[in-house]
Every structure is written in structure tokens, then in C-alpha cells.
Motif scaffolding. Structure first.
Motif, PDB file in Angstrom:
ATOM      1  N   TYR A 387    -108.102  19.974 108.998  1.00 33.71           N
ATOM      2  CA  TYR A 387    -106.159  19.474 109.218  1.00 33.71           C
ATOM      3  C   TYR A 387    -105.662  17.910 108.857  1.00 33.71           C
ATOM      4  N   TYR A 388    -104.975  17.819 108.243  1.00 38.14           N
ATOM      5  CA  TYR A 388    -104.375  16.293 107.682  1.00 38.14           C
ATOM      6  C   TYR A 388    -103.021  16.074 108.155  1.00 38.14           C
ATOM      7  N   SER A 389    -103.154  14.876 108.613  1.00 38.88           N
ATOM      8  CA  SER A 389    -101.986  14.674 108.573  1.00 38.88           C
ATOM      9  C   SER A 389    -101.642  14.591 107.380  1.00 38.88           C
ATOM     10  N   GLU A 390     -99.801  14.487 107.650  1.00 39.43           N
ATOM     11  CA  GLU A 390     -98.409  13.718 106.260  1.00 39.43           C
ATOM     12  C   GLU A 390     -99.829  12.275 106.011  1.00 39.43           C
ATOM     13  N   GLU A 391    -100.083  11.591 106.852  1.00 35.01           N
ATOM     14  CA  GLU A 391    -100.176   9.877 106.758  1.00 35.01           C
ATOM     15  C   GLU A 391    -101.439  10.589 105.662  1.00 35.01           C
ATOM     16  N   THR A 392    -102.419  10.729 106.807  1.00 35.36           N
ATOM     17  CA  THR A 392    -103.869  10.843 105.594  1.00 35.36           C
ATOM     18  C   THR A 392    -103.292  11.078 104.535  1.00 35.36           C
ATOM     19  N   TRP A 393    -102.826  12.395 104.390  1.00 39.46           N
ATOM     20  CA  TRP A 393    -102.628  13.253 103.107  1.00 39.46           C
ATOM     21  C   TRP A 393    -102.517  11.924 101.523  1.00 39.46           C
ATOM     22  N   ALA A 394    -101.000  11.005 102.988  1.00 37.83           N
ATOM     23  CA  ALA A 394    -100.713  10.540 101.767  1.00 37.83           C
ATOM     24  C   ALA A 394    -101.642   9.261 100.912  1.00 37.83           C
ATOM     25  N   ASN A 395    -102.260   8.641 101.775  1.00 39.06           N
ATOM     26  CA  ASN A 395    -103.364   7.683 101.767  1.00 39.06           C
ATOM     27  C   ASN A 395    -104.097   8.158 100.937  1.00 39.06           C
ATOM     28  N   ASN A 396    -104.750  10.193 100.488  1.00 36.86           N
ATOM     29  CA  ASN A 396    -105.774  10.046  99.519  1.00 36.86           C
ATOM     30  C   ASN A 396    -105.745  10.934  99.020  1.00 36.86           C
ATOM     31  N   ALA A 413    -104.948  18.967  91.450  1.00 42.58           N
ATOM     32  CA  ALA A 413    -104.805  17.524  91.563  1.00 42.58           C
ATOM     33  C   ALA A 413    -102.610  17.981  91.740  1.00 42.58           C
ATOM     34  N   ARG A 414    -102.707  18.936  90.853  1.00 44.80           N
ATOM     35  CA  ARG A 414    -101.138  19.265  90.520  1.00 44.80           C
ATOM     36  C   ARG A 414    -100.826  19.996  92.721  1.00 44.80           C
ATOM     37  N   ALA A 415    -101.731  20.094  92.714  1.00 47.27           N
ATOM     38  CA  ALA A 415    -101.375  21.364  94.441  1.00 47.27           C
ATOM     39  C   ALA A 415    -101.412  20.094  95.612  1.00 47.27           C
ATOM     40  N   VAL A 416    -102.283  18.956  95.413  1.00 43.13           N
ATOM     41  CA  VAL A 416    -102.239  18.113  96.618  1.00 43.13           C
ATOM     42  C   VAL A 416    -101.621  17.328  96.252  1.00 43.13           C
ATOM     43  N   GLU A 417    -100.549  17.071  95.172  1.00 42.23           N
ATOM     44  CA  GLU A 417     -99.603  16.203  94.457  1.00 42.23           C
ATOM     45  C   GLU A 417     -98.078  16.557  94.855  1.00 42.23           C
ATOM     46  N   SER A 418     -98.193  18.282  95.152  1.00 40.81           N
ATOM     47  CA  SER A 418     -97.282  18.595  95.016  1.00 40.81           C
ATOM     48  C   SER A 418     -96.245  18.913  97.108  1.00 40.81           C
ATOM     49  N   ARG A 419     -97.022  17.861  97.818  1.00 44.33           N
ATOM     50  CA  ARG A 419     -96.582  17.791  99.064  1.00 44.33           C
ATOM     51  C   ARG A 419     -96.081  16.786  98.952  1.00 44.33           C
ATOM     52  N   GLY A 420     -95.423  16.314 100.672  1.00 41.11           N
ATOM     53  CA  GLY A 420     -94.862  14.709 100.562  1.00 41.11           C
ATOM     54  C   GLY A 420     -93.606  14.626 100.437  1.00 41.11           C
ATOM     55  N   TRP A 421     -92.445  15.028  99.945  1.00 44.81           N
ATOM     56  CA  TRP A 421     -90.896  14.792  99.840  1.00 44.81           C
ATOM     57  C   TRP A 421     -90.443  15.841 100.965  1.00 44.81           C
ATOM     58  N   GLU A 422     -89.171  16.132 100.352  1.00 43.41           N
ATOM     59  CA  GLU A 422     -88.131  16.884 101.297  1.00 43.41           C
ATOM     60  C   GLU A 422     -88.329  17.663 100.201  1.00 43.41           C
ATOM     61  N   LYS A 423     -87.594  18.817 100.527  1.00 45.22           N
ATOM     62  CA  LYS A 423     -87.843  20.143  99.860  1.00 45.22           C
ATOM     63  C   LYS A 423     -86.451  20.460  99.253  1.00 45.22           C
ATOM     64  N   GLU A 424     -85.631  21.057  99.017  1.00 43.02           N
ATOM     65  CA  GLU A 424     -84.130  21.073  98.485  1.00 43.02           C
ATOM     66  C   GLU A 424     -83.851  22.957  99.388  1.00 43.02           C
TER      67      GLU A 424
END
Length: 424
Positions: A387-396, A413-424
Motif C-alpha cells: 500500500y503506497y500513499s500518494e506521497e510515497t509514490w511521488a518520492n519513488n 514506466a508509463r504505468a507508474v508515471e500515469s498517476r499523480g495529477w488531477e484527471k479531467e
């Protein structure tokens, strides 16, 4: 019994073949028939090889009660006490999962879950092995397995040995089928109209059972491919020759391929044990079996030093090891490879086979170098949890993406980078 000086670097491992092509062909045909024909194949093979045509495959409550009524009361008490000892020992093996907090609300964990269903094969026919019932069922029960099934070949009278049914009754097991051989393994692995499939199969059997277990591995889990029984005894001049000989023969009487080895630092003990083995063989009911074992796979080795003797034992990695020496507990600390270790004069191998509480399903033919005896862990599986929080995800996330691209896996790589910003 052959007496030999222990040569430096000697290997005591036996070279045994696990079946031939003809046996394997028979097993594969049986597996295919049971898989396609179900109960009909079970009935046909049971009549062909076990000598009776079963009206029903499952043992009835009436048959169980009839066996209990006919069973000796003292033996029933002895089995009950042995079961309690085995349960107490295996309860110490229970463990739960864990959770590691990483900070920022993130955590890693492991969940331990019991298997849903296991099948126990109990050898039968002319012999009865209630101890196999206890040794296989109890760790599964301690692990929390909800469905435990027994399959065992009946005699030509269509009945299972009373001892097997008594042991099952003591443990509260009533799903018992009168099916043996490779066809029983097939039924447990694939299922039939009467027998629902299981997730794991445990228990010993003849070469056809062993080959069948090997063939269905992957469809289901298995405990091990066990070979003939073995005993190694490490002894010095404090040991009694008649007791050592009796312990060697306790395993030799199992099978002509059983292995019985003494490694000793005492030439006098070696000579006397050899004499005692010959004397005791004369009155042993299973003399022919034991004598074949002693002649083919029995040996006495004389070591110059205890250190040399210990090295030989570790090379053998025996199923059962007795240590009957001065300071036996200290000597036992030097043993790295053995399925079961029996320390001191009063801890002969049959104590563990039947009553002490340790499991007698043990690795054979030097596989104790990497394998363990049957235990509670054999009846559970482990799931990892992230279980990763948003903050831990952002750091890693950048680190993970770089590692993925290093391996040429852009999608990772794209799967992990696809998260972290607001979706429309």
C-alpha cells in the motif's frame, strides 16, 4: 553387515532410480482415464488392481462406527495421546503475517492463508498406517485447512483397516474414499463425480503413487517425492551394540531399498553391532525384507575422529539421524543436514515415528540438504501486500520508471508515471 574404514571425502548418498518408462506409461494412462472418465475409471482400476468392485467410493458413517467398535480400546487411547502430542508440537509452528510501516501512511505486509482443501494418501491394502493419518492431517488442521480428504486402498473385502478409520475418527475426518494407487492421486488432482479436487496432495505411497504425484504437480501442489526409508546412526563406544542393531533394523524392515548406516569412532562397537544385526535378523518377522536392505544398502563406517564422522553424516543428509555419543546434544549442534535428529539413548527413531509429536514425513535420499519435514507451513500460502500513499509514490515513481526503462519495459514506466495529477 559390511564394515569399512571411512575414507576421506566419502559420499554416503544412494543412487536410486525413481521408476521406469513402463511404470510411467501406466501412470500416465491411469491419470488420463480418471481425468476423462471420472468415477467409472476409479471403479475399473480398483477392481483390476485391488480385487474388489466398490459399490460406493466414500466410506460410510456405518463403516467408520463398525471399525471403532471393533478397535482395541487401549490402542484407541494410545492413538489419541499420540495425536495430542503431535498437535502440541505443530501448534508451535503457527505464525501470522506481518505489516511494516513505511511512513506517510504507506505499508508493506504479508498475509498467511490456509489452503482450502488438501488430500492425504494413506497406503493400505495388506498394511495399516494410522500414524500416517495423524502426521498428515494434524499439521493441516493446525494450519486451518477447511477440507481434508483421505484416500486409501481397501482390502479385498472392501474395508479399510480399522486403525486408519480410528485415527481419522479421532481427528474428526469423515471424508474418506476407498481408492488407492495412481487413480487416487488422479481423483484428488482432477476431481470426479464423487470426489471434489483438492489444492495439495500429501502422503507416502508406492512407486506408482510417487510417479503420479510427480505428474500432477502443477495442477496441484504435493509435499515431496519420498523414497525408501533411511536411518543413520552416529555412535561412539558409549552406545550399546544390541540397541544400535535394533534401531538399524527398525528401518531396514520397511523396504528392501531402505538404507541403514552406522558411522562410529569405535571399531569394537562396529564389530559387535554387525554381529547383533545378524543375530536379530534371525527372529525378525520381516526378515527377508530387512536382510535385503542390510545387504544392499546397509553399512558400518569407522571414522578416525568424531569430526570426520560428523562430516560424513552431513554428506549423507539422512532422513533419520540418531546420535548416541558422549555429549550427544553438543554433537547435534554440528549437524547441518538431517530430516529428523534423535538425541541420546532413549530417543530411538520409532519414538518420533509414532508418539513424541514431531512429524515422521521427512526428506529422503539426501534431500535433507534443502528440504524439510512436513509441517504447518506446507498447508498455507503467503500473499504479499503493498500500500503506497500518494506521497510515497511521488518520492519513488521516478526511480521505478528509470529501473523499468533500464529493462526495456516502457509500459511499466508509463504505468507508474500515469498517476499523480488531477484527471479531467
Amino acid at each position: 553387515m559390511k564394515i569399512t574404514k571411512l575414507a576421506q571425502g566419502i559420499s554416503l548418498k544412494r543412487s536410486l532410480e525413481g521408476g521406469n518408462e513402463d511404470q510411467l506409461a501406466v501412470v500416465r494412462q491411469v491419470l488420463a482415464d480418471v481425468k476423462s472418465q471420472g468415477d467409472a475409471a476409479l471403479r475399473a482400476y480398483t477392481e483390476k488392481w485391488d480385487g474388489y468392485a466398490p459399490k460406493h467410493l466414500r466410506v460410510t458413517q456405518e463403516e467408520i462406527q463398525e471399525a471403532i467398535n471393533a478397535f482395541d480400546d487401549q490402542l484407541y487411547q494410545d492413538l489419541t495421546e499420540a495425536a495430542n502430542n503431535i498437535r502440541l508440537y505443530h501448534e508451535q509452528q503457527q505464525r501470522s503475517g506481518y505489516r511494516v510501516e513505511l511512513g506517510d501512511g504507506s505499508w508493506l505486509g504479508q498475509r498467511i492463508t490456509a489452503l482450502d482443501a488438501v488430500g492425504l494418501y494413506v497406503p493400505g491394502g495388506t498394511a495399516a498406517y494410522p500414524s500416517s493419518v495423524l502426521m498428515n492431517v494434524i499439521p493441516a488442521q493446525v494450519a486451518g485447512v477447511s477440507r481434508i480428504v483421505i484416500a486409501s486402498p481397501a482390502g479385498r473385502d472392501g474395508k479399510l483397516p480399522a486403525g486408519v478409520l480410528a485415527a481419522a475418527h479421532i481427528l474428526g475426518i469423515d471424508e474418506i474414499y476407498k481408492v488407492g494407487g495412481a487413480q487416487a492421486i488422479a481423483a484428488l488432482a482432477y476431481g470426479t463425480e464423487t470426489i471434489a479436487p483438492v489444492d495439495k496432495i500429501t502422503g507416502p505411497g508406492n512407486i506408482f503413487v510417487a510417479l503420479a504425484k510427480r505428474e500432477v504437480f502443477g495442477e496441484v501442489a504435493i509435499d515431496m517425492i519420498a523414497g525408501p526409508s533411511e536411518i543413520a546412526i552416529l555412535a561412539d563406544d558409549t552406545a550399546y551394540p544390541d540397541e544400535i542393531a535394533a534401531d538399524l533394523l527398525s528401518q531396514a524392515e520397511h523396504d528392501p531399498l531402505s538404507c541403514a548406516v552406522l558411522v562410529t569412532t569405535s571399531e569394537q562397537l562396529a564389530t559387535k553391532v554387525a554381529e547383533q544385526v545378524e543375530q536379530q535378523l534371525m527372529t525378525l518377522p520381516r526378515r527377508e525384507v530387512a536382510q535385503a536392505s542390510i545387504e544392499n544398502f546397509g553399512a558400518i563406517y569407522i571414522a578416525e575422529t568424531l569430526t570426520e564422522a560428523v562430516a560424513a553424516i552431513n554428506s549423507l543428509a539422512p532422513e533419520h539421524l540418531e546420535i548416541i555419543t558422549e555429549n550427544a546434544e553438543q554433537v547435534a549442534q554440528q549437524i547441518r543436514h538431517a530430516g529428523g535428529i534423535f538425541i541420546g539413548r532413549y530417543s530411538s527413531e520409532p519414538v518420533g515415528d509414532y508418539f513424541a509429536g514431531t512429524n515422521h514425513v521427512l526428506p529422503t535420499n539426501s534431500t535433507a540438504r534443502f528440504a524439510s519435514g512436513l509441517n504447518v507451513d506446507d498447508f498455507v500460502k503467503k500473499s504479499s501486500i503493498v500500500y503506497y500513499s500518494e506521497e510515497t509514490w511521488a518520492n519513488n515513481a521516478p526511480k521505478i520508471a528509470r529501473l523499468a526503462r533500464m529493462e526495456g519495459l516502457e509500459g511499466h514506466a508509463r504505468a507508474v508515471e500515469s498517476r499523480g495529477w488531477e484527471k479531467e
